[in-house]
Scaffold this motif. Structure first.
Motif, PDB file in Angstrom:
ATOM      1  N   LYS A   2      -6.640   8.931   6.090  1.00 49.51           N
ATOM      2  CA  LYS A   2      -5.541   8.149   6.640  1.00 49.51           C
ATOM      3  C   LYS A   2      -5.875   6.664   6.692  1.00 49.51           C
ATOM      4  CE  LYS A   2      -2.878  11.320   9.445  1.00 49.51           C
ATOM      5  NZ  LYS A   2      -2.330  11.587  10.765  1.00 49.51           N
ATOM      6  N   ARG A   3      -7.129   6.359   6.954  1.00 50.22           N
ATOM      7  CA  ARG A   3      -7.553   4.961   7.025  1.00 50.22           C
ATOM      8  C   ARG A   3      -7.380   4.281   5.668  1.00 50.22           C
ATOM      9  NH1 ARG A   3     -12.816   3.540  10.167  1.00 50.22           N
ATOM     10  NH2 ARG A   3     -11.340   4.036  11.793  1.00 50.22           N
ATOM     11  N   PHE A   5      -5.259   5.206   3.298  1.00 53.50           N
ATOM     12  CA  PHE A   5      -3.832   5.058   3.043  1.00 53.50           C
ATOM     13  C   PHE A   5      -3.237   3.911   3.852  1.00 53.50           C
ATOM     14  CE2 PHE A   5      -3.639   9.436   1.203  1.00 53.50           C
ATOM     15  CZ  PHE A   5      -3.112   9.050  -0.016  1.00 53.50           C
ATOM     16  N   ARG A   6      -3.717   3.719   5.069  1.00 49.24           N
ATOM     17  CA  ARG A   6      -3.237   2.579   5.871  1.00 49.24           C
ATOM     18  C   ARG A   6      -3.580   1.268   5.190  1.00 49.24           C
ATOM     19  NH1 ARG A   6      -4.875   5.280  11.113  1.00 49.24           N
ATOM     20  NH2 ARG A   6      -2.912   6.089  11.851  1.00 49.24           N
ATOM     21  N   HIS A   9      -1.352   0.964   2.130  1.00 48.28           N
ATOM     22  CA  HIS A   9       0.020   0.755   2.579  1.00 48.28           C
ATOM     23  C   HIS A   9       0.220  -0.688   3.051  1.00 48.28           C
ATOM     24  CE1 HIS A   9       3.898   2.291   3.998  1.00 48.28           C
ATOM     25  NE2 HIS A   9       3.745   1.515   5.056  1.00 48.28           N
ATOM     26  N   THR A  76       2.404   6.492   0.513  1.00 41.37           N
ATOM     27  CA  THR A  76       1.385   6.197   1.521  1.00 41.37           C
ATOM     28  C   THR A  76       1.938   6.363   2.933  1.00 41.37           C
ATOM     29  OG1 THR A  76       1.870   3.816   1.374  1.00 41.37           O
ATOM     30  CG2 THR A  76       0.045   4.665   0.046  1.00 41.37           C
ATOM     31  N   SER A  79       2.280  10.125   3.684  1.00 42.08           N
ATOM     32  CA  SER A  79       0.969  10.762   3.857  1.00 42.08           C
ATOM     33  C   SER A  79       0.362  10.417   5.209  1.00 42.08           C
ATOM     34  CB  SER A  79       0.025  10.357   2.733  1.00 42.08           C
ATOM     35  OG  SER A  79      -0.285   8.994   2.833  1.00 42.08           O
ATOM     36  N   MET A  80       0.632   9.232   5.716  1.00 40.22           N
ATOM     37  CA  MET A  80       0.118   8.856   7.035  1.00 40.22           C
ATOM     38  C   MET A  80       0.900   9.507   8.162  1.00 40.22           C
ATOM     39  SD  MET A  80      -0.850   4.831   6.760  1.00 40.22           S
ATOM     40  CE  MET A  80       0.833   4.336   6.516  1.00 40.22           C
ATOM     41  N   SER A  81       2.128   9.911   7.889  1.00 42.84           N
ATOM     42  CA  SER A  81       2.979  10.442   8.952  1.00 42.84           C
ATOM     43  C   SER A  81       2.528  11.813   9.443  1.00 42.84           C
ATOM     44  CB  SER A  81       4.429  10.524   8.480  1.00 42.84           C
ATOM     45  OG  SER A  81       4.582  11.578   7.543  1.00 42.84           O
TER      46      SER A  81
END
Length: 94
Positions: A2-3, A5-6, A9, A76, A79-81
């Motif tokens: 997630k990091r 992707f953040r 993003h 992105t 995927s983070m959601s």
């Protein structure tokens, strides 16, 4: 994960925000000038040239770049959601 992707993003959002802002504002201005007849100091044809990317000679790839940028933000962001993450099964206890 997630990091990462953040990070992607955030970077992608910064890069894509300026062209999207041009598209949104010029599209709105074209409608205001063309349909409502309000004079904002810019001709409708100049606004359309900016809106379509023709003024920058990018009219052939401008929509593709917008689409790719928005698809990247969508992937992105989703995927983070956590909407598509693994769901754990909870066992029912009596």
């Amino acid at each position: 994960m997630k990091r990462a992707f953040r990070k992607y993003h955030r970077t992608l959002a910064i890069i894509i925000s300026l062209p999207l802002a041009f598209t949104v504002f010029t599209g709105t201005a074209v409608t205001i000038v063309g349909e409502w007849g309000i004079n904002i100091g810019l001709s409708r044809s100049l606004l359309l040239d900016i809106h379509t990317g023709e003024i920058f000679h990018l009219q052939a790839i401008y929509p593709i770049l917008h689409g790719l940028g928005l698809m990247g933000l969508l992937v992105t962001g989703l995927s983070m959601s956590g909407l598509f993450g693994k769901k754990t099964q909870q066992t029912k206890r009596n």
